[in-house]
Design a protein around this motif. Structure first.
Motif, PDB file in Angstrom:
ATOM      1  N   GLU A 202      -1.313  36.825 129.765  1.00  9.07           N
ATOM      2  CA  GLU A 202      -1.204  35.430 130.176  1.00  9.07           C
ATOM      3  C   GLU A 202      -1.874  35.165 131.515  1.00  9.07           C
ATOM      4  O   GLU A 202      -2.157  34.011 131.845  1.00  9.07           O
ATOM      5  CB  GLU A 202       0.274  35.031 130.260  1.00  9.07           C
ATOM      6  CG  GLU A 202       1.001  35.070 128.933  1.00  9.07           C
ATOM      7  CD  GLU A 202       2.457  34.680 129.079  1.00  9.07           C
ATOM      8  OE1 GLU A 202       2.876  34.448 130.228  1.00  9.07           O
ATOM      9  OE2 GLU A 202       3.156  34.605 128.062  1.00  9.07           O
ATOM     10  N   ASP A 203      -2.118  36.235 132.316  1.00 14.17           N
ATOM     11  CA  ASP A 203      -2.736  36.031 133.629  1.00 14.17           C
ATOM     12  C   ASP A 203      -4.193  35.600 133.529  1.00 14.17           C
ATOM     13  O   ASP A 203      -4.775  35.140 134.515  1.00 14.17           O
ATOM     14  CB  ASP A 203      -2.637  37.323 134.452  1.00 14.17           C
ATOM     15  CG  ASP A 203      -1.198  37.668 134.781  1.00 14.17           C
ATOM     16  OD1 ASP A 203      -0.380  36.733 134.821  1.00 14.17           O
ATOM     17  OD2 ASP A 203      -0.888  38.845 134.994  1.00 14.17           O
ATOM     18  N   LYS A 204      -4.818  35.769 132.366  1.00 14.95           N
ATOM     19  CA  LYS A 204      -6.204  35.336 132.207  1.00 14.95           C
ATOM     20  C   LYS A 204      -6.324  33.815 132.188  1.00 14.95           C
ATOM     21  O   LYS A 204      -7.407  33.278 132.427  1.00 14.95           O
ATOM     22  CB  LYS A 204      -6.782  35.916 130.912  1.00 14.95           C
ATOM     23  CG  LYS A 204      -6.932  37.432 130.951  1.00 14.95           C
ATOM     24  CD  LYS A 204      -7.542  37.937 129.658  1.00 14.95           C
ATOM     25  CE  LYS A 204      -7.694  39.456 129.692  1.00 14.95           C
ATOM     26  NZ  LYS A 204      -8.280  39.977 128.425  1.00 14.95           N
ATOM     27  N   MET A 205      -5.228  33.133 131.919  1.00 21.30           N
ATOM     28  CA  MET A 205      -5.244  31.676 131.888  1.00 21.30           C
ATOM     29  C   MET A 205      -5.180  31.120 133.305  1.00 21.30           C
ATOM     30  O   MET A 205      -4.523  31.688 134.181  1.00 21.30           O
ATOM     31  CB  MET A 205      -4.061  31.166 131.071  1.00 21.30           C
ATOM     32  CG  MET A 205      -4.051  29.666 130.885  1.00 21.30           C
ATOM     33  SD  MET A 205      -2.566  29.120 130.029  1.00 21.30           S
ATOM     34  CE  MET A 205      -1.327  29.444 131.261  1.00 21.30           C
ATOM     35  N   ASP A 206      -5.885  30.020 133.539  1.00 16.98           N
ATOM     36  CA  ASP A 206      -5.871  29.357 134.838  1.00 16.98           C
ATOM     37  C   ASP A 206      -4.579  28.542 134.950  1.00 16.98           C
ATOM     38  O   ASP A 206      -4.438  27.481 134.313  1.00 16.98           O
ATOM     39  CB  ASP A 206      -7.104  28.456 134.976  1.00 16.98           C
ATOM     40  CG  ASP A 206      -7.203  27.884 136.379  1.00 16.98           C
ATOM     41  OD1 ASP A 206      -6.443  28.327 137.256  1.00 16.98           O
ATOM     42  OD2 ASP A 206      -8.041  26.983 136.600  1.00 16.98           O
ATOM     43  N   LYS A 207      -3.632  29.018 135.767  1.00 15.75           N
ATOM     44  CA  LYS A 207      -2.334  28.364 135.881  1.00 15.75           C
ATOM     45  C   LYS A 207      -2.320  27.229 136.881  1.00 15.75           C
ATOM     46  O   LYS A 207      -1.298  26.561 137.048  1.00 15.75           O
ATOM     47  CB  LYS A 207      -1.269  29.400 136.258  1.00 15.75           C
ATOM     48  CG  LYS A 207      -1.081  30.467 135.189  1.00 15.75           C
ATOM     49  CD  LYS A 207       0.015  31.438 135.562  1.00 15.75           C
ATOM     50  CE  LYS A 207       0.174  32.492 134.470  1.00 15.75           C
ATOM     51  NZ  LYS A 207       1.211  33.495 134.805  1.00 15.75           N
ATOM     52  N   MET A 214       5.833  23.640 135.888  1.00 15.45           N
ATOM     53  CA  MET A 214       5.582  24.844 135.096  1.00 15.45           C
ATOM     54  C   MET A 214       4.944  25.960 135.904  1.00 15.45           C
ATOM     55  O   MET A 214       4.729  27.055 135.380  1.00 15.45           O
ATOM     56  CB  MET A 214       4.678  24.498 133.902  1.00 15.45           C
ATOM     57  CG  MET A 214       5.303  23.549 132.913  1.00 15.45           C
ATOM     58  SD  MET A 214       4.194  23.166 131.539  1.00 15.45           S
ATOM     59  CE  MET A 214       4.089  24.762 130.741  1.00 15.45           C
ATOM     60  N   GLN A 215       4.642  25.720 137.168  1.00 15.03           N
ATOM     61  CA  GLN A 215       4.018  26.741 137.999  1.00 15.03           C
ATOM     62  C   GLN A 215       5.075  27.629 138.643  1.00 15.03           C
ATOM     63  O   GLN A 215       5.165  27.773 139.857  1.00 15.03           O
ATOM     64  CB  GLN A 215       3.141  26.084 139.073  1.00 15.03           C
ATOM     65  CG  GLN A 215       1.912  25.407 138.511  1.00 15.03           C
ATOM     66  CD  GLN A 215       1.052  24.780 139.583  1.00 15.03           C
ATOM     67  OE1 GLN A 215       1.366  24.858 140.763  1.00 15.03           O
ATOM     68  NE2 GLN A 215      -0.042  24.153 139.189  1.00 15.03           N
ATOM     69  N   VAL A 216       5.890  28.246 137.799  1.00 17.97           N
ATOM     70  CA  VAL A 216       6.905  29.206 138.228  1.00 17.97           C
ATOM     71  C   VAL A 216       6.895  30.366 137.250  1.00 17.97           C
ATOM     72  O   VAL A 216       6.397  30.257 136.127  1.00 17.97           O
ATOM     73  CB  VAL A 216       8.317  28.575 138.285  1.00 17.97           C
ATOM     74  CG1 VAL A 216       8.406  27.553 139.389  1.00 17.97           C
ATOM     75  CG2 VAL A 216       8.692  27.975 136.949  1.00 17.97           C
ATOM     76  N   LYS A 217       7.454  31.485 137.671  1.00 17.48           N
ATOM     77  CA  LYS A 217       7.513  32.664 136.795  1.00 17.48           C
ATOM     78  C   LYS A 217       8.622  32.488 135.764  1.00 17.48           C
ATOM     79  O   LYS A 217       9.700  31.987 136.067  1.00 17.48           O
ATOM     80  CB  LYS A 217       7.755  33.921 137.617  1.00 17.48           C
ATOM     81  CG  LYS A 217       6.583  34.280 138.510  1.00 17.48           C
ATOM     82  CD  LYS A 217       6.871  35.564 139.275  1.00 17.48           C
ATOM     83  CE  LYS A 217       5.693  35.923 140.168  1.00 17.48           C
ATOM     84  NZ  LYS A 217       5.951  37.161 140.946  1.00 17.48           N
ATOM     85  N   HIS A 218       8.345  32.915 134.540  1.00 12.47           N
ATOM     86  CA  HIS A 218       9.296  32.868 133.425  1.00 12.47           C
ATOM     87  C   HIS A 218       9.778  31.442 133.177  1.00 12.47           C
ATOM     88  O   HIS A 218      10.984  31.181 133.084  1.00 12.47           O
ATOM     89  CB  HIS A 218      10.499  33.785 133.692  1.00 12.47           C
ATOM     90  CG  HIS A 218      10.114  35.170 134.092  1.00 12.47           C
ATOM     91  ND1 HIS A 218       9.418  36.017 133.263  1.00 12.47           N
ATOM     92  CD2 HIS A 218      10.318  35.859 135.250  1.00 12.47           C
ATOM     93  CE1 HIS A 218       9.213  37.168 133.888  1.00 12.47           C
ATOM     94  NE2 HIS A 218       9.739  37.093 135.080  1.00 12.47           N
TER      95      HIS A 218
END
Length: 277
Positions: A202-207, A214-218
């Motif tokens: 999932e880290d390949k996606m531009d967050k 939604m910019q939080v972990k889990h």
């Protein structure tokens, strides 16, 4: 007499009207579980027959499958027996050391010569390394710069910039330095030189394009984090008693050392000054 005849006739007509109707069948109570029509019973019986037929069909299929499995296992056992017969009985270990003494001695001599040669090469390499270190220590600044120019250090990998909210994976502490075995095989695989800072999954996606919530972990899970990162958040607890500016806090600050007077140079002891004079 006529009146009596009329009364008797009326009595007879009343009795005929009361008991002269059709005969009634006695009502019988039927339980709720047994209140089924003939069509429903036939439907249930047909379903039971279909279920029994499906069970019989499934049992027959299982019998066929078990027969195939047994045949395959027998074939495997036969192949293993054939291979064992072709290779010979390898279960017995040859512990007889006195069969070919001359061949065993020659093999031992070759191993011993290679061991002595390897130890000598290791000692020579150690002595050479010490001489090189001593030579570098005795060099002047100009000679050292010239030597560094001729023998440059290998370039280290530049650290890549991580993506927003990228997970951190530790590369491990073992097999990361140069090989320390005699064969030089440890640390030679490409997996030990892999870039562990590269994004995966999932880290390949531009967050950064996601909404702020939604910019939080889990995100969406029970164990989700509250903050994206603490650098951009003010987590000061203003309900903490240490942040109050009430009279009680002011009186406590006055009692603390160095809160009222400015910090100055210590004056020293009076006895020491008298002794110096």
């Amino acid at each position: 007499e006529e009146e009596e005849e009329e009364e008797s006739s009326e009595y007879e007509t009343d009795s005929d009207d009361d008991f002269g109707g059709p005969a009634m069948i006695k009502p019988v109570f039927v339980p709720k579980a047994e209140r089924e029509t003939i069509q429903e019973r036939e439907k249930l019986e047909a379903e039971e027959r279909a279920f029994e037929e499906s069970l019989k069909k499934r049992l027959e299929e299982r019998k066929v499958e078990t027969k195939h499995l047994v045949v395959e296992e027998l074939k495997k056992d036969q192949e293993i027996e054939k291979n064992m017969e072709a290779e010979g009985d390898g279960g017995d270990v040859d512990t007889d050391d006195e069969v070919n003494e001359a061949e065993e001695y020659e093999a031992w001599k070759a191993r011993e010569i290679s061991r002595i040669k390897r130890d000598r090469e290791d000692r020579e390499a150690m002595v050479k390394e010490k001489e090189e270190i001593e030579k570098l220590r005795n060099m002047t600044e100009e000679e050292r710069r010239e030597w560094d120019r001729k023998n440059p250090k290998p370039l280290t990998q530049t650290k890549k910039k991580w993506k927003f909210m990228q997970k951190y994976y530790h590369k491990g502490a073992f097999f990361q330095s140069g090989p320390d075995d005699r064969g030089g095989i440890v640390g030679g695989e490409d997996i030990y030189r892999r870039d562990f800072s590269a994004p995966t999954g999932e880290d390949k996606m531009d967050k950064t394009i996601l909404p702020k919530v939604m910019q939080v972990k889990h995100f969406g899970r029970s164990g989700r984090t509250k903050w994206t990162h603490l650098v951009a958040e003010d987590t000061t607890d203003w309900n903490n008693p240490w942040t109050y500016n009430d009279p009680l806090r002011a009186r406590y600050n006055n009692k603390m050392a160095g809160m009222n007077k400015p910090i100055a140079r210590p004056q020293g002891s009076k006895k020491l000054k008298d002794w110096e004079d």
